[in-house]
Design an enzyme around this catalytic site. Structure first.
Site, mmCIF file in Angstrom:
data_model
loop_
_atom_site.group_PDB
_atom_site.id
_atom_site.type_symbol
_atom_site.label_atom_id
_atom_site.label_comp_id
_atom_site.label_asym_id
_atom_site.label_seq_id
_atom_site.Cartn_x
_atom_site.Cartn_y
_atom_site.Cartn_z
ATOM 1 C CG HIS A 84 -0.517 1.743 -9.236
ATOM 2 N ND1 HIS A 84 -0.723 1.480 -7.904
ATOM 3 C CD2 HIS A 84 -1.616 2.429 -9.652
ATOM 4 C CE1 HIS A 84 -1.898 1.984 -7.540
ATOM 5 N NE2 HIS A 84 -2.451 2.561 -8.582
ATOM 6 C CG LEU A 96 9.034 -17.314 -2.742
ATOM 7 C CD1 LEU A 96 9.035 -17.230 -1.215
ATOM 8 C CD2 LEU A 96 9.386 -15.931 -3.315
ATOM 9 C CG ASN A 134 1.802 1.396 -5.149
ATOM 10 O OD1 ASN A 134 2.729 1.232 -4.361
ATOM 11 N ND2 ASN A 134 1.273 0.400 -5.847
ATOM 12 C CG ASP A 140 -2.097 0.938 1.091
ATOM 13 O OD1 ASP A 140 -2.390 1.383 -0.045
ATOM 14 O OD2 ASP A 140 -2.718 1.243 2.128
ATOM 15 N NE ARG A 158 -7.939 1.094 5.301
ATOM 16 C CZ ARG A 158 -7.410 2.324 5.459
ATOM 17 N NH1 ARG A 158 -7.266 2.834 6.668
ATOM 18 N NH2 ARG A 158 -7.042 3.038 4.413
#
Ligand code: IPE
Ligand code: IPE
Ligand code: MG
Length: 243
Positions: free
Chosen positions: A35, A131, A20, A18, A194
């Protein structure tokens, strides 16, 4: 605890990428510029995660609520995610990264072309073991739980399962990716406190980190700092300390 008194490295780290838009606006640039710059942060964090020995990394790329953004931003994000996959999947494959998507890819607002690239990328990388990188794309935890409930209800109505046998494991098994372990650590950048509909079921006993750094400025060092802090914490899972 290991010999040095620290908990092991988290097996699964999940990140809400979060900030961007704010990063770009602070530079007088359009939000989409932020972004685009987030890609650098993502790839640094992927390399950092591999270096730390993390097995699962889930990143929140687009939420079921993000369709409410201005049309041009939504269009950019759709195209950007598609381009990113095409540009970087060979490199990720070579690094041993298995790529998996969770979310509602069958939504008619997701183009057939992107849907195809998602399936191709999953197939291309399915044997990789270094991964597992999970893209939460058109993902909403409530929709995920609703779909799981619906599937279990349909199975019960058809006589396939006895409703009395539906337990937490049955619900977990009906989520998008049954094999995904719960996240040990959830990180949200940009100082927002949040979850925004991210992994609500799976987050039951996750530890949280909320660094102020905006996502385009996030690096493997920020990841390492969150992991180091996590390793110093005591997790209790409802028990008592040290028990
Ligand atoms: C997160 O950055 C990326 C996506 C939601 C796709 P934002 O775009 O939410 O950035 P802020 O929160 O407006 O700064
Ligand atoms: C959550 O961030 C979604 C992603 C990072 C993809 P948002 O920026 O959309 O969440 P809110 O609107 O601040 O809750
Ligand atoms: Mg945001």
């Amino acid at each position: 605890m290991s010999g040095d008194g620290l908990r092991p490295v988290p097996r699964h780290v999940a990140i809400v990428m979060d900030g961007n838009g704010r990063w770009a606006e602070a530079r007088g640039e359009p939000r989409i510029y932020g972004h685009a710059r987030g890609e650098t942060a993502l790839f640094d964090v992927i390399e950092g995660a591999i270096g730390l020995g993390i097995e699962w990394l889930t990143v929140y790329a687009f939420s079921t609520e993000n369709w409410s953004r201005p049309d041009d931003e939504v269009a950019f994000l759709m195209q950007f995610n598609e381009d990113l996959l095409l540009r970087r999947r060979e490199e990720l494959d070579a690094m041993g990264v298995r790529i998996v998507f969770i979310g509602d890819r069958d939504d008619p607002r997701v183009s057939d072309r992107l849907r195809g690239h998602i399936a191709d990328t999953e197939a291309l990388t399915s044997d990789n073991r270094v991964l597992t990188l999970v893209f939460a794309f058109n993902y909403g935890a409530r929709r995920e739980i609703v779909e799981a409930a619906r599937a279990l209800a349909a199975s019960a109505a058809a006589g396939g399962i006895d409703p009395e046998t539906i337990d937490a494991a049955a619900i977990a098994g009906a989520l998008y990716l049954a094999e995904m372990p719960d996240p040990d650590l959830i990180i949200r950048s940009s100082g927002e406190l949040r979850l925004s509909n991210f992994l609500l079921w799976q987050a039951a006993y996750a530890e949280f980190a909320f660094p102020d750094t905006l996502w385009p400025d996030f690096t493997r060092e920020h990841l390492a700092a969150c992991v180091a802090d996590y390793r110093r914490r005591g997790r209790r899972f409802g028990g008592v300390a040290g028990g």
